[in-house]
Design a protein around this motif. Structure first.
Motif, PDB file in Angstrom:
ATOM      1  N   PRO A 147       7.151  11.179  13.200  1.00 59.15           N
ATOM      2  CA  PRO A 147       6.171  12.067  13.793  1.00 59.15           C
ATOM      3  C   PRO A 147       5.298  12.957  13.083  1.00 59.15           C
ATOM      4  CG  PRO A 147       8.120  11.629  15.330  1.00 59.15           C
ATOM      5  CD  PRO A 147       8.521  11.244  13.814  1.00 59.15           C
ATOM      6  N   GLY A 148       6.084  13.450  12.164  1.00 58.54           N
ATOM      7  CA  GLY A 148       5.547  14.431  11.072  1.00 58.54           C
ATOM      8  C   GLY A 148       4.836  14.033  10.084  1.00 58.54           C
ATOM      9  N   ASP A 149       4.644  12.655   9.876  1.00 62.85           N
ATOM     10  CA  ASP A 149       4.145  11.988   8.824  1.00 62.85           C
ATOM     11  C   ASP A 149       2.565  12.311   8.623  1.00 62.85           C
ATOM     12  OD1 ASP A 149       2.929  10.180   6.820  1.00 62.85           O
ATOM     13  OD2 ASP A 149       4.279   8.588   7.404  1.00 62.85           O
ATOM     14  N   PRO A 150       2.054  12.948   7.441  1.00 59.41           N
ATOM     15  CA  PRO A 150       0.992  13.459   7.416  1.00 59.41           C
ATOM     16  C   PRO A 150      -0.218  12.218   7.126  1.00 59.41           C
ATOM     17  CG  PRO A 150       1.947  14.069   5.265  1.00 59.41           C
ATOM     18  CD  PRO A 150       3.134  13.514   6.423  1.00 59.41           C
ATOM     19  N   ASP A 151       0.467  11.241   6.819  1.00 64.24           N
ATOM     20  CA  ASP A 151      -0.680  10.156   6.580  1.00 64.24           C
ATOM     21  C   ASP A 151      -0.583   9.179   7.418  1.00 64.24           C
ATOM     22  OD1 ASP A 151      -1.344  10.942   3.737  1.00 64.24           O
ATOM     23  OD2 ASP A 151       0.613  10.327   2.830  1.00 64.24           O
ATOM     24  N   ALA A 152       0.014   9.266   8.708  1.00 63.23           N
ATOM     25  CA  ALA A 152       0.142   8.217   9.655  1.00 63.23           C
ATOM     26  C   ALA A 152      -1.121   8.257  10.426  1.00 63.23           C
ATOM     27  CB  ALA A 152       1.042   8.755  10.846  1.00 63.23           C
ATOM     28  N   ARG A 153      -1.636   6.969  11.257  1.00 58.73           N
ATOM     29  CA  ARG A 153      -2.741   6.788  11.738  1.00 58.73           C
ATOM     30  C   ARG A 153      -2.379   7.577  13.132  1.00 58.73           C
ATOM     31  NH1 ARG A 153      -4.826   0.686  11.646  1.00 58.73           N
ATOM     32  NH2 ARG A 153      -4.126   1.081  13.673  1.00 58.73           N
ATOM     33  N   PHE A 154      -3.510   7.711  13.880  1.00 64.09           N
ATOM     34  CA  PHE A 154      -3.347   8.432  15.195  1.00 64.09           C
ATOM     35  C   PHE A 154      -2.483   7.542  16.142  1.00 64.09           C
ATOM     36  CE2 PHE A 154      -4.741   9.346  19.881  1.00 64.09           C
ATOM     37  CZ  PHE A 154      -4.521  10.504  19.717  1.00 64.09           C
ATOM     38  N   ASP A 155      -2.529   6.047  16.148  1.00 61.74           N
ATOM     39  CA  ASP A 155      -2.049   5.359  17.163  1.00 61.74           C
ATOM     40  C   ASP A 155      -0.506   5.336  16.501  1.00 61.74           C
ATOM     41  OD1 ASP A 155      -2.563   3.928  14.941  1.00 61.74           O
ATOM     42  OD2 ASP A 155      -2.494   2.070  15.916  1.00 61.74           O
ATOM     43  N   GLU A 198       0.873  -1.093  -0.172  1.00 61.85           N
ATOM     44  CA  GLU A 198       0.000   0.155   0.098  1.00 61.85           C
ATOM     45  C   GLU A 198       1.049   1.300   0.085  1.00 61.85           C
ATOM     46  OE1 GLU A 198      -3.799  -2.046   2.542  1.00 61.85           O
ATOM     47  OE2 GLU A 198      -2.410  -0.352   3.202  1.00 61.85           O
ATOM     48  N   ALA A 199       0.480   2.315  -0.652  1.00 62.07           N
ATOM     49  CA  ALA A 199       1.081   3.662  -0.525  1.00 62.07           C
ATOM     50  C   ALA A 199       0.641   3.967   0.763  1.00 62.07           C
ATOM     51  CB  ALA A 199       0.349   4.428  -1.758  1.00 62.07           C
ATOM     52  N   SER A 200       1.306   5.297   1.207  1.00 65.62           N
ATOM     53  CA  SER A 200       1.290   5.932   2.220  1.00 65.62           C
ATOM     54  C   SER A 200      -0.231   6.496   2.675  1.00 65.62           C
ATOM     55  CB  SER A 200       2.166   7.333   2.423  1.00 65.62           C
ATOM     56  OG  SER A 200       1.865   8.156   1.481  1.00 65.62           O
ATOM     57  N   ASP A 201      -0.847   6.417   1.375  1.00 68.20           N
ATOM     58  CA  ASP A 201      -2.391   6.932   1.951  1.00 68.20           C
ATOM     59  C   ASP A 201      -3.427   5.843   1.913  1.00 68.20           C
ATOM     60  OD1 ASP A 201      -2.434   6.110  -0.813  1.00 68.20           O
ATOM     61  OD2 ASP A 201      -3.292   8.131  -1.840  1.00 68.20           O
ATOM     62  N   GLY A 202      -2.691   4.638   2.000  1.00 69.20           N
ATOM     63  CA  GLY A 202      -3.472   3.550   1.907  1.00 69.20           C
ATOM     64  C   GLY A 202      -3.984   2.780   0.594  1.00 69.20           C
ATOM     65  N   ALA A 203      -3.559   3.306  -0.581  1.00 62.91           N
ATOM     66  CA  ALA A 203      -4.120   2.782  -1.716  1.00 62.91           C
ATOM     67  C   ALA A 203      -3.427   1.603  -2.149  1.00 62.91           C
ATOM     68  CB  ALA A 203      -3.664   3.923  -3.083  1.00 62.91           C
ATOM     69  N   LEU A 204      -3.943   0.589  -2.697  1.00 60.79           N
ATOM     70  CA  LEU A 204      -3.325  -0.658  -3.034  1.00 60.79           C
ATOM     71  C   LEU A 204      -2.379  -0.422  -4.279  1.00 60.79           C
ATOM     72  CD1 LEU A 204      -3.033  -3.658  -2.675  1.00 60.79           C
ATOM     73  CD2 LEU A 204      -5.099  -3.815  -4.283  1.00 60.79           C
ATOM     74  N   VAL A 205      -1.378  -0.659  -4.164  1.00 60.46           N
ATOM     75  CA  VAL A 205      -0.372  -0.566  -5.427  1.00 60.46           C
ATOM     76  C   VAL A 205       0.480  -1.739  -6.051  1.00 60.46           C
ATOM     77  CG1 VAL A 205      -0.091   2.087  -4.910  1.00 60.46           C
ATOM     78  CG2 VAL A 205       1.410   0.232  -3.906  1.00 60.46           C
ATOM     79  N   GLY A 206       0.154  -2.934  -5.131  1.00 60.32           N
ATOM     80  CA  GLY A 206       0.635  -4.041  -5.465  1.00 60.32           C
ATOM     81  C   GLY A 206       0.209  -5.170  -4.747  1.00 60.32           C
ATOM     82  N   GLU A 207      -0.113  -6.423  -5.327  1.00 62.25           N
ATOM     83  CA  GLU A 207      -0.651  -7.624  -4.722  1.00 62.25           C
ATOM     84  C   GLU A 207       0.364  -8.715  -5.118  1.00 62.25           C
ATOM     85  OE1 GLU A 207      -5.166  -7.423  -3.497  1.00 62.25           O
ATOM     86  OE2 GLU A 207      -4.660  -8.152  -5.858  1.00 62.25           O
ATOM     87  N   TRP A 208       0.979  -9.504  -4.164  1.00 58.87           N
ATOM     88  CA  TRP A 208       1.425 -10.881  -4.678  1.00 58.87           C
ATOM     89  C   TRP A 208       0.693 -11.852  -3.849  1.00 58.87           C
ATOM     90  CZ3 TRP A 208       4.057  -6.485  -5.284  1.00 58.87           C
ATOM     91  CH2 TRP A 208       4.893  -6.508  -6.402  1.00 58.87           C
TER      92      TRP A 208
END
Length: 819
Positions: free
Chosen positions: A636-644, A72-82
């Motif tokens: 810590p400054g990652d804009p796409d990070a989940r709260f936890d 997954e990309a940083s925004d959660g988009a699926l970009v590859g599967e194996w």
């Protein structure tokens, strides 16, 4: 007596006859008991034989676990599967009731009534098959079909017996809902789909709970012959099967006649399999895949069995912008180098057959076209039957013949010249009927469509970016087109040219060399090595020499470094900055060394980040199929990070702050020196960014670079010849291709889009406390009050001698005589 004897004989015989029948009866009973016992023993023996190595029934949750490794990309988009089998598990609560009923109607309507083997269904199937004279109907229950996935597909009575035994066992261990859920997650439904959720996504690009009744019936109908009868391979047959499922559902009262008719009338839209890798960020994803595969492979099984979810630092939007920026720069260079010829040559019918999928291109799309007619000033190309366009000489003058260095005695003649800046005089000199070329189409006008020839670059490039506060590189483009070449040139070893100079200058500043020191511009010689020739240049401040990329002074700066520290310390400096290859200490190293774009990006990011180690992990987080976090590299400054993840990263940053690689003062001074490259040196084109920027160009015959950064982002652009089959420009001696006019435009186009409307901040921020700024006369290196250059120094290294007159020849820089 005789009479008595005669009379008595039958009696004797009768007694004997009655005794014989009794014995026989008792013997028969004994034999029957023995037969039954033997039969039971035999049956038991057969059961033991067939059941001896049946697959073990593990926990249900383990059986239905997902077998897809997602990237997954940083925004959660699926970009590859194996995967080994693409299976996405769903729970009973996620399965729509009508989908379940559709499968019962298609495969096993008495599922909730039998105990794994449907004897009534077996009898019905036997009668139907005898009547038809062929095998038209099967009798396997859903439980048996599920058992079949474990015991195999061999056509034998042994397999059928083992299947029946396992089915019966399953009915004893699991509930009907568990078995049905497992079945719907396990069954192969064609189109690379294992399970109903995967089938829903692959065929209709929906989740199972979003399917219409018609789509559910279509999916349920796939189970019988998934490879031969599916809507992608054979839509008419699939619709007939769907109608059969709907009919059974209606006859059982599970849907109304009106619902059946509405489903039959629905127009279904199916899709080809997605190319999740090629459609998104292939260079980045493939690099991470290789790394994850190497680190998570086990001797006992495939890494794919772990059902990993790999979150990467890549930003798909920024990656697309970078791909376009690099592509535009490569294509611009290709126009200067000339036209290498057609991509292929095909007959008209063969081309139309191969190009059928692109028969109706949209405006702006790039497609293949076949040359059908050639004149002096134009050439007609056909994209499909009835769709053509015209290539005009006025727009195609760049397409003069492309040449490479000639080969003499098995080696390239590096002294020869190659095509560069030529002009096409006639379309007949470049094109012939049957040529297949790449064109970009405009808005269609009837049967005509405007077209323009697209240059296909034979040079390659790389562009990567690291946000200063991000979790890792958000962009990594490894070439012009992943389908053409999967080599990720972000990790290719190339000659850096002058982009190495900031590495050397930073070490010199760290050793105490004042930026305002005056160094000689005389020709540099080290034994027989004389890279600057006999031409002498004016003496120059070290600060100005980096801005102007002056070689004579830079060679002397490296000599200063090697004279003031050990080789080991010098090499350690390169490691601390993050270079991918060891520094050598060779005299020429300041003019260029073998390094990778990724390593150079890491080094420049260390300078941009005030000497702190930049975040360079491509992977942000890895979670296994059980939800366990195996890795976490979230800033810590990652804009796409989940709260936890943000909370954890904040806590970890307190416990283990970012590692300091080089002193903050050294990094700050070097970064500010590089802003001079943009302000008045070889990188002035970067001023178009409209914000404070720093960077360094690099130019060699086969490689050009621009490594630059703002306060918030570092980006590196490299363009070069993969195999050195030709110089980028006219020749090795007369290159005419520079980092500032070839690599920098790619960097600039990307940074303009990536930086957007961010607040404008100065590179490096506020100076460290031990930095002092001194105005220095650029011709003498002495302190002046006016008309000089303000240069930062580390406290204690600043010049103190003042010039009496700015142009007085008696004024001598304090370090001029050292070199």
């Amino acid at each position: 007596m005789a009479e008595d004897s005669e009379i008595s004989r039958p009696r004797v015989l009768n007694r004997r006859r009655g005794g014989w029948w009794g014995v026989a009866l008792r013997g028969a009973l004994v034999l029957m008991v023995m037969a039954v016992t033997a039969g039971g023993v035999g049956a038991f023996a057969l059961y033991v034989h067939f059941a001896r190595d049946l697959p073990r029934l593990d926990a249900f949750d383990e059986m239905s676990a997902s077998g897809v490794t997602r990237f997954e990309a940083s925004d959660g988009a699926l970009v590859g599967e194996w995967f080994q089998e693409r299976r996405l598990a769903v729970t009973w609560g996620q399965l729509p009731e009508r989908l379940v009923l559709a499968f019962l109607a298609a495969e096993d309507e008495r599922f909730f009534e039998h105990s794994g083997i449907d004897l009534r269904g077996v009898a019905r199937a036997m009668v139907e098959n005898l009547r038809s004279g062929e095998r038209r109907e099967g009798a396997s229950t859903i439980t048996q079909q599920l058992a079949k996935t474990l015991v195999g597909n061999a056509r034998s009575y042994e397999r059928k017996v083992r299947e029946a035994i396992l089915a019966r066992r399953m009915e004893d261990v699991y509930s009907k809902k568990q078995i049905l859920t497992w079945y719907l997650n396990a069954i192969y439904l064609g189109h690379n789909s294992y399970g109903v959720q995967t089938a829903a996504q692959n065929y209709f690009r929906k989740n199972v709970w979003e399917l219409s009744l018609a789509e559910m019936a279509m999916v349920a109908g796939l189970a019988q012959s998934p490879s031969r009868v599916n809507p992608v391979v054979n839509l008419p047959a699939s619709r007939r099967r769907m109608a059969h499922v709907l009919k059974n559902m209606r006859e059982h009262g599970w849907i109304s006649p009106e619902e059946e008719q509405a489903a039959l009338a629905e127009e279904l839209v199916t899709y080809p399999l997605r190319d999740t890798l090629g459609d998104h960020v292939p260079y980045y994803t493939e690099t991470v895949r290789k790394d994850v595969m190497a680190r998570y492979a086990t001797p006992d099984g495939s890494w794919l069995d772990r059902g990993l979810v790999v979150s990467m630092a890549v930003d798909p939007g920024a990656q697309r912008v970078a791909q376009e920026a690099l592509g535009a720069a490569l294509e611009d260079l290709a126009r200067r180098q000339g036209y290498p010829g057609p991509l292929a040559r095909l007959e008209r019918e063969a081309f139309f057959a191969r190009n059928a999928a692109h028969a109706s291109p949209a405006a702006g799309e790039r497609v293949l076209a076949r040359v059908s007619e050639v004149g002096k000033s134009q050439a007609t190309v056909e994209i499909a039957e009835g769709l053509s366009g015209t290539l005009k000489l006025a727009d195609t003058k760049w397409a003069a013949p492309y040449t490479e260095l000639p080969v003499k005695k098995g080696k390239r003649d590096t002294k020869a010249s190659v095509s560069f800046g030529g002009t096409l005089k006639s379309m007949k000199d470049a094109f012939a009927v049957g040529d297949v070329v790449l064109v970009e189409v405009g808005a269609k006008k009837g049967r005509e469509v405007p077209v323009e020839l697209v240059p296909v670059p034979l040079m390659e490039g790389a562009l990567l970016s690291l946000p200063v506060s991000g979790s890792g590189p958000d962009v990594m483009v490894g070439g012009w087109d992943f389908d053409r070449s999967q080599v990720n040139r972000a990790f290719a070893v190339r000659q850096t040219g002058s982009t190495m100079k900031p590495i050397i200058y930073s070490k010199a500043y760290d050793l105490g060399l004042p930026p305002g020191a005056l160094f000689s511009g005389a020709p540099f010689r080290d034994g027989k090595y004389n890279p600057t020739g006999a031409r002498s240049k004016d003496d120059m401040l070290v600060w100005d020499a980096l801005a102007k990329s002056e070689n004579s002074v830079s060679l002397r700066v490296l000599q200063y470094v090697l004279n003031h520290t050990t080789r080991e310390d010098y090499q350690d400096w390169g490691r601390r900055l993050g270079l991918s290859r060891e520094l050598t200490g060779f005299t020429s190293e300041v003019l260029g060394a073998d390094q990778t774009p990724f390593g150079m990006a890491r080094a420049f990011a260390t300078l941009a980040h005030g000497g702190l180690a930049p975040a360079t992990a491509l992977v942000r987080k890895i979670v296994d199929k059980d939800g366990r976090v195996l890795e976490r590299h979230v800033a810590p400054g990652d804009p796409d990070a989940r709260f936890d993840d943000t909370l954890i990263s904040l806590w970890e940053s307190v416990l283990a702050p970012p590692e300091r690689r080089i002193p903050a003062t050294t990094a700050w001074i070097t970064a500010r020196n590089l802003t001079e490259v943009v302000a008045r040196g070889t990188g002035t084109r970067a001023k178009k960014l409209g914000r404070d920027a720093a960077g360094k160009t690099g130019t060699l015959p086969y490689d050009v670079w621009f490594d630059g950064f703002t306060r918030d982002r570092v980006a590196v652009a490299w363009i070069g010849a993969d195999r050195r089959e030709r110089p980028l420009g006219k020749s090795e001696k007369v290159n005419k291709v520079y980092g500032g006019d070839t690599a920098l435009p790619a960097w600039l186009a990307f940074m303009q889009a990536a930086e957007g409307d961010r607040p404008k901040r100065s590179v490096g921020g506020d100076p460290p406390a031990d930095v002092v700024e001194v105005m220095v006369d650029p011709t003498t290196g002495l302190v002046v009050d006016a008309k000089g250059r303000t240069i930062p120094h580390r406290r204690g290294t600043e010049p103190t001698e003042r010039a009496l007159e700015p142009n007085d020849p008696a004024n001598i820089g304090s370090l001029e005589t050292e070199f």
